[in-house]
Scaffold this active site. Structure first.
Site, PDB file in Angstrom:
ATOM      1  N   CYS A   1       0.679  -1.095  -0.003  1.00  0.00           N
ATOM      2  CA  CYS A   1      -0.129   0.080  -0.065  1.00  0.00           C
ATOM      3  C   CYS A   1       0.973   1.219   0.174  1.00  0.00           C
ATOM      4  O   CYS A   1       1.928   1.206   0.909  1.00  0.00           O
ATOM      5  CB  CYS A   1      -0.956  -0.108   1.346  1.00  0.00           C
TER       6      CYS A   1
ATOM      7  N   CYS B   1       0.281   3.306   3.354  1.00  0.00           N
ATOM      8  CA  CYS B   1       0.709   2.705   5.056  1.00  0.00           C
ATOM      9  C   CYS B   1       2.136   3.362   5.464  1.00  0.00           C
ATOM     10  O   CYS B   1       2.844   3.744   4.523  1.00  0.00           O
ATOM     11  CB  CYS B   1       0.798   1.260   4.851  1.00  0.00           C
TER      12      CYS B   1
ATOM     13  N   HIS C   1      -4.393   0.092   8.047  1.00  0.00           N
ATOM     14  CA  HIS C   1      -4.766   0.004   6.447  1.00  0.00           C
ATOM     15  C   HIS C   1      -6.196  -0.367   6.398  1.00  0.00           C
ATOM     16  O   HIS C   1      -6.935  -0.010   5.545  1.00  0.00           O
ATOM     17  CB  HIS C   1      -3.865  -0.984   5.900  1.00  0.00           C
TER      18      HIS C   1
ATOM     19  N   ASN D   1     -13.498   9.743  -1.695  1.00  0.00           N
ATOM     20  CA  ASN D   1     -14.010   8.468  -2.484  1.00  0.00           C
ATOM     21  C   ASN D   1     -13.877   7.106  -1.761  1.00  0.00           C
ATOM     22  O   ASN D   1     -12.816   6.893  -1.467  1.00  0.00           O
ATOM     23  CB  ASN D   1     -13.416   8.323  -3.909  1.00  0.00           C
TER      24      ASN D   1
ATOM     25  N   SER E   1      -8.951   3.905  -5.520  1.00  0.00           N
ATOM     26  CA  SER E   1      -7.952   2.721  -5.966  1.00  0.00           C
ATOM     27  C   SER E   1      -7.271   2.122  -4.765  1.00  0.00           C
ATOM     28  O   SER E   1      -6.647   1.189  -4.843  1.00  0.00           O
ATOM     29  CB  SER E   1      -6.726   3.501  -6.550  1.00  0.00           C
TER      30      SER E   1
ATOM     31  N   HIS F   1      -7.088   1.947   2.041  1.00  0.00           N
ATOM     32  CA  HIS F   1      -6.414   2.693   3.198  1.00  0.00           C
ATOM     33  C   HIS F   1      -7.297   3.880   3.336  1.00  0.00           C
ATOM     34  O   HIS F   1      -7.605   4.668   2.231  1.00  0.00           O
ATOM     35  CB  HIS F   1      -4.994   3.080   2.967  1.00  0.00           C
TER      36      HIS F   1
ATOM     37  N   HIS G   1      -8.642   7.285   3.382  1.00  0.00           N
ATOM     38  CA  HIS G   1      -7.780   8.488   3.062  1.00  0.00           C
ATOM     39  C   HIS G   1      -8.995   9.576   2.430  1.00  0.00           C
ATOM     40  O   HIS G   1      -9.905   9.014   1.778  1.00  0.00           O
ATOM     41  CB  HIS G   1      -6.686   8.395   2.172  1.00  0.00           C
TER      42      HIS G   1
ATOM     43  N   GLN H   1      -9.025  13.230  -0.204  1.00  0.00           N
ATOM     44  CA  GLN H   1      -8.132  14.318  -1.011  1.00  0.00           C
ATOM     45  C   GLN H   1      -8.580  15.721  -0.999  1.00  0.00           C
ATOM     46  O   GLN H   1      -9.500  15.812  -0.407  1.00  0.00           O
ATOM     47  CB  GLN H   1      -8.288  13.792  -2.622  1.00  0.00           C
TER      48      GLN H   1
ATOM     49  N   HIS I   1     -21.861  16.782   2.228  1.00  0.00           N
ATOM     50  CA  HIS I   1     -22.724  15.765   1.126  1.00  0.00           C
ATOM     51  C   HIS I   1     -22.293  14.357   1.298  1.00  0.00           C
ATOM     52  O   HIS I   1     -20.862  14.106   1.173  1.00  0.00           O
ATOM     53  CB  HIS I   1     -22.725  16.426  -0.074  1.00  0.00           C
TER      54      HIS I   1
ATOM     55  N   PHE J   1     -27.558   4.078 -11.744  1.00  0.00           N
ATOM     56  CA  PHE J   1     -26.938   4.926 -12.818  1.00  0.00           C
ATOM     57  C   PHE J   1     -27.600   6.288 -13.135  1.00  0.00           C
ATOM     58  O   PHE J   1     -28.858   6.229 -13.054  1.00  0.00           O
ATOM     59  CB  PHE J   1     -27.033   3.965 -13.807  1.00  0.00           C
TER      60      PHE J   1
HETATM   61  P1  H2U Z   1      -8.505   7.918  -4.659  1.00  0.00           P
HETATM   62  O1  H2U Z   1      -8.626   8.029  -3.465  1.00  0.00           O
HETATM   63  O2  H2U Z   1      -9.409   8.356  -5.710  1.00  0.00           O
HETATM   64  O3  H2U Z   1      -8.291   6.480  -4.880  1.00  0.00           O
HETATM   65  O4  H2U Z   1      -6.878   8.473  -4.835  1.00  0.00           O
HETATM   66  C1  H2U Z   1      -5.785   8.262  -4.456  1.00  0.00           C
HETATM   67  C2  H2U Z   1      -4.774   9.218  -4.781  1.00  0.00           C
HETATM   68  O5  H2U Z   1      -3.560   9.199  -4.363  1.00  0.00           O
HETATM   69  C3  H2U Z   1      -4.915   9.688  -5.899  1.00  0.00           C
HETATM   70  O6  H2U Z   1      -5.205  10.990  -6.257  1.00  0.00           O
HETATM   71  C4  H2U Z   1      -2.704   9.521  -5.276  1.00  0.00           C
HETATM   72  C5  H2U Z   1      -3.339   9.355  -6.508  1.00  0.00           C
HETATM   73  O7  H2U Z   1      -3.033  10.456  -7.484  1.00  0.00           O
HETATM   74  N1  H2U Z   1      -1.353   9.018  -5.229  1.00  0.00           N
HETATM   75  C6  H2U Z   1      -0.247   9.551  -4.834  1.00  0.00           C
HETATM   76  O8  H2U Z   1      -0.070  10.518  -4.775  1.00  0.00           O
HETATM   77  N2  H2U Z   1       1.012   8.711  -4.883  1.00  0.00           N
HETATM   78  C7  H2U Z   1       1.036   7.396  -5.030  1.00  0.00           C
HETATM   79  O9  H2U Z   1       2.139   6.772  -5.058  1.00  0.00           O
HETATM   80  C8  H2U Z   1      -0.033   6.664  -5.549  1.00  0.00           C
HETATM   81  C9  H2U Z   1      -1.268   7.361  -5.517  1.00  0.00           C
HETATM   82 ZN    ZN Z   2      -2.381   1.072   3.603  1.00  0.00          ZN
END
Ligand code: H2U
Ligand code: ZN
Length: 338
Positions: free
Chosen positions: A50, A53, A113, A153, A161, A164, A166, A168, A298, A312
């Site tokens: 990950c 992590c 994680h 998200n 993706s 873990h 998190h 943005q 929201h 959808f």
């Molecule tokens: P998601 O929560 O939408 O999966 O986004 C994870 C973010 O983590 C995504 O914006 C960033 C991606 O650009 N990222 C990094 O900054 N460094 C990394 O090593 C992998 C992912």
């Molecule tokens: Zn992790």
């Protein structure tokens, strides 16, 4: 007067001035739609693969510190860059574009994680609230940053993706579409009625109860009257407060509590981890006073009738207006019972 529970009707979202079509009689319709893979396998506490992590390597070679609470870093694949020139291009008013400088960050909620907001301790979530408030204040204080969007998200269905926990943070100079709509509506309400739109809405929902999902001393959570997503919710602080950094200690604990309550109800609804996009709407950081703005959260979850069957936004919704079958009142009742 039409029957709310039987007759097709449209409802106004006063925050965006957009309409949603509600067709309650269609909830009996047979369904032969998509069936997806169910809940993901349990996650480990630490995943060596990950990139979020503690101690692990990220894309580009940076190593995460061995952090013990929250951890914020500049996104290695940032959608916005601070050095972009903000030049404007305009050809006949038809080809209009503008350079968009900004800063994008990723913020981890926990070194663990396998946690989600629903199963973190209240004190840990309070730490996340303080981190959000600090990021809003720090980024917003910059001359070039007039808007800070904090969003999460969750789940593969929402394009997340990594499991873990998190979020943005995207911050930039120009107000995004949804913020412009909500700011316009809140300004107009204040000009016409000398009160706050969201204060008025919170008082109304608190007295009616039928769309209330949960509450505490400082916050309430509702399925908005104008919800588009089946189990969409909105969390609102009871006090008129413009942004996260203006929340007092009790309201920060209250926010941590209401987020845990909402996400735990979501996870219980279909007995599976519930995907969603969530985020804060709050005052722009343009140096102006914004007495019209009332902070809120929201939650936009895609699931419709099980852990695998999602709604959808296609067809009529892309070409005309969003539509729902399940009424917001029924959705709120199901979340209250979950
Ligand atoms: P998601 O929560 O939408 O999966 O986004 C994870 C973010 O983590 C995504 O914006 C960033 C991606 O650009 N990222 C990094 O900054 N460094 C990394 O090593 C992998 C992912
Ligand atoms: Zn992790």
């Amino acid at each position: 007067m039409f029957d709310w529970k039987q007759d097709p009707h449209r409802r106004l979202n006063p925050l965006t001035n957009e309409w949603v079509l509600v067709s309650p009689h269609r909830t009996q319709r047979p369904w032969q739609g998509q069936v997806e893979e169910s809940a993901r396998a349990a996650q480990p506490e630490y995943d060596p693969a990950c990139y979020l992590c503690p101690g692990n390597e990220r894309a580009g070679g940076a190593h995460n510190p061995r952090y013990t609470s929250t951890f914020v870093f500049d996104n290695d694949f940032a959608a916005l860059r601070p050095t972009t020139p903000p030049d404007r291009y305009d050809e006949s008013g038809l080809l209009v574009a503008q350079g968009e400088p900004g800063i994008c960050r990723v913020a981890c909620f926990s070194p663990r994680h396998d946690l989600t907001i629903a199963n973190m301790q209240p004190a840990e979530i309070r730490g996340v609230v303080d981190m959000w408030a600090g990021q809003y204040a720090e980024l917003g204080a910059r001359e070039s940053i007039r808007h800070v969007q904090i969003f999460e998200n969750r789940g593969a269905m929402m394009g997340c993706s990594n499991a873990h926990p998190h979020c943005q943070i995207w911050s930039n100079a120009e107000l995004p579409n949804e913020i412009v709509k909500e700011q316009t509506a809140q300004l107009a309400w204040r000009a016409a009625r000398k009160r706050c739109l969201i204060c008025d809405y919170a008082v109304l929902e608190d007295s009616r109860k039928e769309r209330l999902v949960d509450e505490n001393a400082t916050w309430l959570a509702v399925v908005p009257f104008w919800a588009v997503w089946p189990f969409e919710t909105m969390a609102i602080p009871r006090r008129h407060v413009a942004a996260l950094d203006a929340l007092d200690a009790a309201e920060r604990d209250g926010l941590a509590d209401i987020l845990k309550r909402i996400t735990a109800r979501y996870d219980r609804l279909f007995a599976a981890p519930f995907p969603y996009s969530m985020g804060f709407h709050q005052s722009p950081t343009d140096g102006e006073q914004h007495p019209e703005w009332h902070l809120h959260v929201h939650f936009y979850p895609p699931l419709l009738r099980s852990a695998t069957v999602r709604k959808f936004l296609v067809g009529y919704e892309m070409l005309a207006t969003p539509q729902r079958d399940l009424t917001p009142e029924s959705a709120a009742e199901r979340l209250r019972n979950a």
